[in-house]
Scaffold this active site. Sequence first.
Site, PDB file in Angstrom:
ATOM      1  N   ILE A  56       0.820  -1.219   0.000  1.00 30.65           N
ATOM      2  CA  ILE A  56       0.000   0.000   0.000  1.00 30.65           C
ATOM      3  C   ILE A  56       0.854   1.268   0.000  1.00 30.65           C
ATOM      4  O   ILE A  56       0.320   2.373  -0.079  1.00 30.65           O
ATOM      5  CB  ILE A  56      -0.976   0.035   1.194  1.00 30.65           C
ATOM      6  CG1 ILE A  56      -0.211  -0.092   2.522  1.00 30.65           C
ATOM      7  CG2 ILE A  56      -2.027  -1.059   1.064  1.00 30.65           C
ATOM      8  CD1 ILE A  56      -1.100   0.058   3.750  1.00 30.65           C
ATOM      9  N   GLY A  59       8.439   3.898  -0.964  1.00 27.60           N
ATOM     10  CA  GLY A  59       9.211   5.129  -1.025  1.00 27.60           C
ATOM     11  C   GLY A  59      10.687   4.842  -1.033  1.00 27.60           C
ATOM     12  O   GLY A  59      11.114   3.681  -1.097  1.00 27.60           O
ATOM     13  N   GLY A  60      11.464   5.901  -0.960  1.00 29.95           N
ATOM     14  CA  GLY A  60      12.905   5.754  -1.026  1.00 29.95           C
ATOM     15  C   GLY A  60      13.494   5.025   0.160  1.00 29.95           C
ATOM     16  O   GLY A  60      14.612   4.513   0.083  1.00 29.95           O
ATOM     17  N   GLY A  62      11.678   2.572   2.084  1.00 32.95           N
ATOM     18  CA  GLY A  62      11.098   1.281   2.417  1.00 32.95           C
ATOM     19  C   GLY A  62       9.744   1.074   1.783  1.00 32.95           C
ATOM     20  O   GLY A  62       9.351   1.800   0.861  1.00 32.95           O
ATOM     21  N   LYS A  79       5.396  -1.648   8.099  1.00 30.49           N
ATOM     22  CA  LYS A  79       6.387  -0.813   7.432  1.00 30.49           C
ATOM     23  C   LYS A  79       7.741  -1.487   7.565  1.00 30.49           C
ATOM     24  O   LYS A  79       8.128  -1.907   8.658  1.00 30.49           O
ATOM     25  CB  LYS A  79       6.417   0.567   8.090  1.00 30.49           C
ATOM     26  CG  LYS A  79       7.321   1.581   7.416  1.00 30.49           C
ATOM     27  CD  LYS A  79       7.163   2.938   8.093  1.00 30.49           C
ATOM     28  CE  LYS A  79       8.016   4.001   7.427  1.00 30.49           C
ATOM     29  NZ  LYS A  79       7.843   5.328   8.066  1.00 30.49           N
ATOM     30  N   ASP A 173       9.818  16.507   9.244  1.00 32.58           N
ATOM     31  CA  ASP A 173       9.299  16.058   7.943  1.00 32.58           C
ATOM     32  C   ASP A 173       7.772  16.115   7.908  1.00 32.58           C
ATOM     33  O   ASP A 173       7.109  15.186   7.444  1.00 32.58           O
ATOM     34  CB  ASP A 173       9.781  14.647   7.631  1.00 32.58           C
ATOM     35  CG  ASP A 173       9.736  14.329   6.128  1.00 32.58           C
ATOM     36  OD1 ASP A 173       9.697  15.288   5.318  1.00 32.58           O
ATOM     37  OD2 ASP A 173       9.734  13.136   5.764  1.00 32.58           O
TER      38      ASP A 173
END
Length: 341
Positions: A56, A59-60, A62, A79, A173
Site C-alpha cells: 500500500i 518510497g525511497g 522502504g 512498514k 518532515d
Amino acid sequence: MNKSKEAETDITQIFPNLDILPKKFSAKELAERRIKKLHVAPGSIFMNRWSIEGVIGNGGYGQIFMVMDVKKNDERAMKIEPKLRAEVITKRMIMEQQVLMKMQGKTHIPTMYASGFNDQFNFIIMQLLSMNVGDFRKRSPLGRLSKETVGRIAYQTLNALKDIHDMGYVHRDVKPANICFGVHAQNRHILYLLDFGLVRRFKTESGVCIPWRINAGFKGTERYVSVRVHEKLEQTPWDDAFSVLYTAYELVVGELPWRYLEDIHEIHGVKKLMNEVTKNGEMFKDIASILVDFHKMILECDPVVELPYEKLLECLKCLYSPKSLLEPYDWEDGYKTTLNI
C-alpha cells in the site's frame, strides 16, 4: 480514545460508499513504479502472525504492506526498511521505533503493535490508517480542500507536534503525505502524524536545550521545510510550525508557489520573499488569505523560544469555526463543501 477491538466499528458500515483506505498496488502498478523487489511476498505469513495482503506504500526508504493479524483477525500496516542501503547500516526506522514507543498513548500517534528486525530488514507493525491528506486533496474535483477541512487538519497537526515537542523532539518532515486519519467510526476524525525517521532531539529529557551544531545540514522535504532549514540551521519546533503552514497552503490552494521550481536555491528565494510581509500579498491572495494571520504569527515567534501553542491553535480554530473537529471532512460528503467555496 478507546482502541479496544470491541469498540471498533468499520467506518464503511456507516458510510458504505466511502473509500478512504490506502490503495493496494496491482502487479502492473508495481512494475510501473519500478518496484523491482518486494522484501516480503503478498500471500505469505510473516513471523507466523501476519498475513501479507498487499503493498500500500513505497518510497525511497522502504515499503508499507497491509497485513492481517491471523490471531486476532485485524488489519494492520507493516512498514519495513532494508537493514543495509548502499552497504551502510540504516538507522532511520530504528529511530522511528524508539520514538513511537515513547509516544504510545498520545492521541495523534498511531498504535504500534510490534517492531523488530530480521536478517534483511527492520519492521514496524502499526495501526492501519486512511490514505494521506495529500491523496484526499488530489481526489477533490478542484484539487484542493475547503478551509474548514484544512483548518482542522492544521489544528490537529499542531496539537500532534506539541506532544512531540514536549517530549524533546522535532519532527523535521511534516507534510501531507505524513498525515492520515483513522478508519473506524470511533477515530475517523482523529488525525495521526506519521514517519518519525527524521526526528531529532532539541532538548534533553530533563528539558535542557541541546547546543546547536554550526552546520546542521538539510533534513526534510524541500517543498515543506522552512527558510532556516535551507540555510542549514538547527531545526526547532518553529520549523515544524512552518511546515504546518506550507502543508495547509498546499491543501487549501492546491499547490505551493514554488511547486514547479526544481532548483533548491530558487525555492529558498521564493520562501524568503513570502516571509517579507510587505511583499507577500501576491502569494496570499484569494483563498490563501485565510493563512495570513497564522503566517505572521509564526514569523513573530523566536525560533529559540517555546512556541505559543495556544495562541497559534486559536488562530487555526478561526479557519473552521463554527464547525467542530467531529463534523464530516470534505471526503466524507463527496467534496460538497469544497465545491461550494
